[in-house]
Design a protein around this motif. Structure first.
Motif, PDB file in Angstrom:
ATOM      1  N   TYR A 187      83.044   5.927  80.790  1.00  0.00           N
ATOM      2  CA  TYR A 187      83.019   4.688  80.021  1.00  0.00           C
ATOM      3  C   TYR A 187      83.059   5.073  78.541  1.00  0.00           C
ATOM      4  CZ  TYR A 187      81.859   1.474  83.873  1.00  0.00           C
ATOM      5  OH  TYR A 187      81.891   0.689  85.008  1.00  0.00           O
ATOM      6  N   PRO A 188      84.225   5.066  77.916  1.00  0.00           N
ATOM      7  CA  PRO A 188      84.328   5.464  76.504  1.00  0.00           C
ATOM      8  C   PRO A 188      83.676   4.459  75.565  1.00  0.00           C
ATOM      9  CG  PRO A 188      86.444   4.686  77.322  1.00  0.00           C
ATOM     10  CD  PRO A 188      85.543   4.760  78.508  1.00  0.00           C
ATOM     11  N   LEU A 189      83.424   4.926  74.355  1.00  0.00           N
ATOM     12  CA  LEU A 189      82.691   4.152  73.354  1.00  0.00           C
ATOM     13  C   LEU A 189      83.617   3.213  72.586  1.00  0.00           C
ATOM     14  CD1 LEU A 189      79.930   3.813  71.849  1.00  0.00           C
ATOM     15  CD2 LEU A 189      80.722   5.598  70.287  1.00  0.00           C
ATOM     16  N   LEU A 190      83.270   1.927  72.582  1.00  0.00           N
ATOM     17  CA  LEU A 190      83.999   0.949  71.785  1.00  0.00           C
ATOM     18  C   LEU A 190      83.429   0.822  70.378  1.00  0.00           C
ATOM     19  CD1 LEU A 190      84.595  -2.042  74.243  1.00  0.00           C
ATOM     20  CD2 LEU A 190      86.354  -0.649  73.127  1.00  0.00           C
ATOM     21  N   GLY A 191      82.080   0.783  70.280  1.00  0.00           N
ATOM     22  CA  GLY A 191      81.474   0.609  68.973  1.00  0.00           C
ATOM     23  C   GLY A 191      79.964   0.520  69.061  1.00  0.00           C
ATOM     24  N   CYS A 192      79.359   0.208  67.930  1.00  0.00           N
ATOM     25  CA  CYS A 192      77.902   0.139  67.831  1.00  0.00           C
ATOM     26  C   CYS A 192      77.482  -1.217  67.271  1.00  0.00           C
ATOM     27  CB  CYS A 192      77.382   1.260  66.937  1.00  0.00           C
ATOM     28  SG  CYS A 192      75.590   1.188  66.712  1.00  0.00           S
ATOM     29  N   PRO A 193      76.628  -1.973  68.002  1.00  0.00           N
ATOM     30  CA  PRO A 193      76.180  -3.274  67.522  1.00  0.00           C
ATOM     31  C   PRO A 193      74.781  -3.286  66.893  1.00  0.00           C
ATOM     32  CG  PRO A 193      75.783  -3.125  69.867  1.00  0.00           C
ATOM     33  CD  PRO A 193      76.320  -1.773  69.425  1.00  0.00           C
ATOM     34  N   ILE A 194      73.976  -2.264  67.168  1.00  0.00           N
ATOM     35  CA  ILE A 194      72.585  -2.241  66.708  1.00  0.00           C
ATOM     36  C   ILE A 194      72.349  -0.954  65.921  1.00  0.00           C
ATOM     37  CG2 ILE A 194      70.149  -2.363  67.366  1.00  0.00           C
ATOM     38  CD1 ILE A 194      71.583  -4.825  68.253  1.00  0.00           C
ATOM     39  N   TRP A 195      71.816  -1.103  64.694  1.00  0.00           N
ATOM     40  CA  TRP A 195      71.656   0.048  63.815  1.00  0.00           C
ATOM     41  C   TRP A 195      70.200   0.325  63.449  1.00  0.00           C
ATOM     42  CZ3 TRP A 195      75.654   3.236  62.102  1.00  0.00           C
ATOM     43  CH2 TRP A 195      76.913   2.890  62.602  1.00  0.00           C
ATOM     44  N   GLY A 196      69.270  -0.170  64.240  1.00  0.00           N
ATOM     45  CA  GLY A 196      67.883   0.203  63.966  1.00  0.00           C
ATOM     46  C   GLY A 196      66.871  -0.831  64.369  1.00  0.00           C
ATOM     47  N   THR A 197      65.942  -0.444  65.230  1.00  0.00           N
ATOM     48  CA  THR A 197      64.883  -1.372  65.649  1.00  0.00           C
ATOM     49  C   THR A 197      63.505  -0.702  65.618  1.00  0.00           C
ATOM     50  OG1 THR A 197      64.963  -0.778  68.006  1.00  0.00           O
ATOM     51  CG2 THR A 197      66.522  -2.437  67.245  1.00  0.00           C
ATOM     52  N   LEU A 198      63.418   0.502  65.055  1.00  0.00           N
ATOM     53  CA  LEU A 198      62.193   1.302  65.169  1.00  0.00           C
ATOM     54  C   LEU A 198      61.440   1.412  63.847  1.00  0.00           C
ATOM     55  CD1 LEU A 198      63.756   4.153  67.302  1.00  0.00           C
ATOM     56  CD2 LEU A 198      62.130   2.440  68.117  1.00  0.00           C
ATOM     57  N   TYR A 199      60.128   1.194  63.931  1.00  0.00           N
ATOM     58  CA  TYR A 199      59.296   1.218  62.731  1.00  0.00           C
ATOM     59  C   TYR A 199      57.951   1.869  63.033  1.00  0.00           C
ATOM     60  CZ  TYR A 199      62.776  -2.065  61.042  1.00  0.00           C
ATOM     61  OH  TYR A 199      63.967  -2.643  60.678  1.00  0.00           O
ATOM     62  N   LEU A 200      57.414   2.513  62.011  1.00  0.00           N
ATOM     63  CA  LEU A 200      56.064   3.060  62.083  1.00  0.00           C
ATOM     64  C   LEU A 200      55.109   1.992  61.581  1.00  0.00           C
ATOM     65  CD1 LEU A 200      54.730   5.839  62.788  1.00  0.00           C
ATOM     66  CD2 LEU A 200      54.712   6.292  60.325  1.00  0.00           C
ATOM     67  N   VAL A 201      54.111   1.657  62.376  1.00  0.00           N
ATOM     68  CA  VAL A 201      53.204   0.571  62.032  1.00  0.00           C
ATOM     69  C   VAL A 201      51.758   1.065  62.039  1.00  0.00           C
ATOM     70  CG1 VAL A 201      53.049  -0.212  64.437  1.00  0.00           C
ATOM     71  CG2 VAL A 201      52.568  -1.819  62.603  1.00  0.00           C
ATOM     72  N   GLY A 202      50.974   0.537  61.111  1.00  0.00           N
ATOM     73  CA  GLY A 202      49.569   0.910  61.019  1.00  0.00           C
ATOM     74  C   GLY A 202      48.869  -0.017  60.057  1.00  0.00           C
ATOM     75  N   SER A 260      72.363   5.017  53.750  1.00  0.00           N
ATOM     76  CA  SER A 260      72.906   4.715  55.068  1.00  0.00           C
ATOM     77  C   SER A 260      72.451   3.343  55.555  1.00  0.00           C
ATOM     78  CB  SER A 260      72.453   5.782  56.064  1.00  0.00           C
ATOM     79  OG  SER A 260      72.771   5.409  57.383  1.00  0.00           O
ATOM     80  N   TYR A 261      73.327   2.694  56.329  1.00  0.00           N
ATOM     81  CA  TYR A 261      72.949   1.418  56.928  1.00  0.00           C
ATOM     82  C   TYR A 261      71.971   1.633  58.075  1.00  0.00           C
ATOM     83  CZ  TYR A 261      73.225  -3.285  58.806  1.00  0.00           C
ATOM     84  OH  TYR A 261      72.893  -4.540  59.236  1.00  0.00           O
ATOM     85  N   GLY A 262      72.071   2.736  58.747  1.00  0.00           N
ATOM     86  CA  GLY A 262      71.172   3.011  59.857  1.00  0.00           C
ATOM     87  C   GLY A 262      71.751   4.050  60.799  1.00  0.00           C
ATOM     88  N   PHE A 263      71.044   4.288  61.898  1.00  0.00           N
ATOM     89  CA  PHE A 263      71.525   5.161  62.962  1.00  0.00           C
ATOM     90  C   PHE A 263      72.223   4.312  64.020  1.00  0.00           C
ATOM     91  CE2 PHE A 263      67.918   7.930  61.564  1.00  0.00           C
ATOM     92  CZ  PHE A 263      68.611   9.118  61.393  1.00  0.00           C
ATOM     93  N   PRO A 264      73.346   4.794  64.570  1.00  0.00           N
ATOM     94  CA  PRO A 264      74.023   4.056  65.636  1.00  0.00           C
ATOM     95  C   PRO A 264      73.288   4.234  66.964  1.00  0.00           C
ATOM     96  CG  PRO A 264      75.207   6.082  65.198  1.00  0.00           C
ATOM     97  CD  PRO A 264      74.095   6.006  64.184  1.00  0.00           C
ATOM     98  N   GLN A 265      72.199   3.515  67.120  1.00  0.00           N
ATOM     99  CA  GLN A 265      71.303   3.732  68.258  1.00  0.00           C
ATOM    100  C   GLN A 265      71.821   3.128  69.559  1.00  0.00           C
ATOM    101  OE1 GLN A 265      67.270   2.581  67.170  1.00  0.00           O
ATOM    102  NE2 GLN A 265      67.585   3.311  65.095  1.00  0.00           N
ATOM    103  N   THR A 266      72.700   2.142  69.455  1.00  0.00           N
ATOM    104  CA  THR A 266      73.159   1.407  70.630  1.00  0.00           C
ATOM    105  C   THR A 266      74.675   1.503  70.752  1.00  0.00           C
ATOM    106  OG1 THR A 266      71.314  -0.117  70.329  1.00  0.00           O
ATOM    107  CG2 THR A 266      73.070  -0.836  71.791  1.00  0.00           C
ATOM    108  N   ALA A 267      75.146   1.594  71.994  1.00  0.00           N
ATOM    109  CA  ALA A 267      76.572   1.753  72.261  1.00  0.00           C
ATOM    110  C   ALA A 267      77.123   0.594  73.075  1.00  0.00           C
ATOM    111  CB  ALA A 267      76.808   3.058  73.025  1.00  0.00           C
TER     112      ALA A 267
END
Length: 273
Positions: A71-86, A171-178
Motif C-alpha cells: 500500500y504505497p503512500l499518498l500523503g500525510c494529513p496529520i502533523w502532530g498530536t503529541l504534547y508534554l503536560v504537567g 517546521s510545520y511538524g512531523f508527518p506522523q500519519t499516512a
C-alpha cells in the motif's frame, strides 16, 4: 460498489469528518469511511487486502510496506498530536505510553535534547495516562489529542509544557500519519489527492461542523472535542511527493530509536510513487 476507506478512531478520523457526512464519489463509486478502534484491526484489514484507502501511523505504513503489504503512500494529513503536560515544570519520571511507537520516540527525542530524564511505562494508553494525571502520583506525562484537551479541561492546574511535534521552529511538524492506497488506485491519484485536501480543509476551517458530525456518528463522545483540539492536531493534507524529505527524516528518526517500528529498515523508493 464502493471504495472502502479505513480510518483509526482518533485524530485521523477528525480529518475525514466531511467524508463521513457526504461520501465523495470517485469514478462513479462512493468512498465509504469505516472507523476502526485499534492499529491491530487496521493491520489485519491491510494484510487481507480489504481496504482501498487506509489512514494509519506513518511507522505502521512503512512497516507493512517493508513486509510486502504493498500500500504505497499518498500523503500525510496529520502533523502532530503529541504534547508534554504537567503543572509548573518537568518532574521525573516522565510517564509515556506505547513503548517503541511514535509517542514514545518523539518524547524521548525531544527530552534527550533538554537533559537527562527517567521514564515510566506503567500505562499502556493515553486514556490511562489521562486518568493517572488526576492523582498525585503522576506529575509529568505525554498525551495525545483529544486526551490532552480533556486533561486541560478537567484540571486547571495542568498546562502544556512542550510541543513534541516539530523537529525545529521552522517546521510545520512531523508527518506522523499516512494515507495509503491500493497500487491499482494510483491511476486515480490526482483525483484522490484533491478529495483528501478538501476533507482536511473542512476540518481546519469548519471545526464546529466537524465536531457535530463526529459526535453524531459517535466517533467521539460529546464534549471530547473542541476547536482547540482540532487546531492542536495540525490537520493539513500534503501529498507525499511534496513532503518526501520530511517523511524520510521522520522514518530515519523512528528507525534510529526503534528499528522494529519500521520493520528494520526504511521502505524503498516505491513507497512514495
Amino acid at each position: 460498489m464502493i471504495y472502502e476507506v479505513a480510518v483509526l478512531r482518533g485524530p485521523s478520523a477528525i480529518a475525514f469528518a466531511q467524508w463521513m457526512e457526504k461520501e465523495p464519489v470517485l469514478k462513479g463509486k462512493k468512498m465509504q469511511v469505516k472507523v476502526l478502534d485499534s492499529p491491530e484491526q487496521m493491520q489485519a484489514l491491510l494484510v487481507k487486502g480489504e481496504a482501498d484507502i487506509a489512514v494509519l501511523p506513518m511507522i505502521s505504513a512503512a512497516n507493512l510496506y517493508n513486509k510486502g503489504i504493498r500500500y504505497p503512500l499518498l500523503g500525510c494529513p496529520i502533523w502532530g498530536t503529541l504534547y508534554l503536560v504537567g503543572r509548573d515544570h518537568i518532574v521525573p519520571p516522565v510517564y509515556l505510553f506505547g513503548a517503541g511507537t511514535t509517542p514514545d520516540i518523539l518524547a524521548r527525542y525531544y527530552l534527550e535534547q533538554k537533559g537527562s530524564y527517567t521514564y515510566d511505562y506503567s500505562f499502556a494508553t493515553a486514556r490511562e495516562v489521562l486518568l493517572s494525571l488526576q492523582t498525585d502520583k503522576v506529575q509529568t506525562a505525554v498525551l495525545s489529542e483529544p486526551f490532552l484537551s480533556m486533561a486541560l479541561e478537567q484540571d486547571s492546574t495542568l498546562q502544556i509544557l512542550a510541543d513534541l511535534n516539530r523537529p525545529d521552529s521552522l517546521s510545520y511538524g512531523f508527518p506522523q500519519t499516512a494515507v495509503v492506497c491500493r497500487e491499482s488506485l494510483l491511476a486515480l491519484k490526482d483525483s484522490i489527492q484533491t478529495l483528501l485536501d478538501q476533507s482536511c480543509r473542512f476540518a481546519q476551517e469548519k471545526p464546529e461542523e466537524a465536531i457535530r458530525i463526529l459526535e453524531n456518528r459517535r466517533v467521539f463522545g460529546n464534549r471530547m472535542l473542541s476547536p482547540s483540539t482540532i487546531e492542536r492536531c495540525r490537520i493539513r493534507y500534503i501529498p507525499a511527493t511534496d513532503c518526501r524529505e520530511e517523511v524520510g527524516h521522520f522514518l530515519k528518526l523512528m528507525n534510529h530509536y526503534e528499528p522494529r517500528s519500521t520493520g528494520g529498515r526504511l521502505p524503498d523508493s516505491t513507497f512514495i510513487p
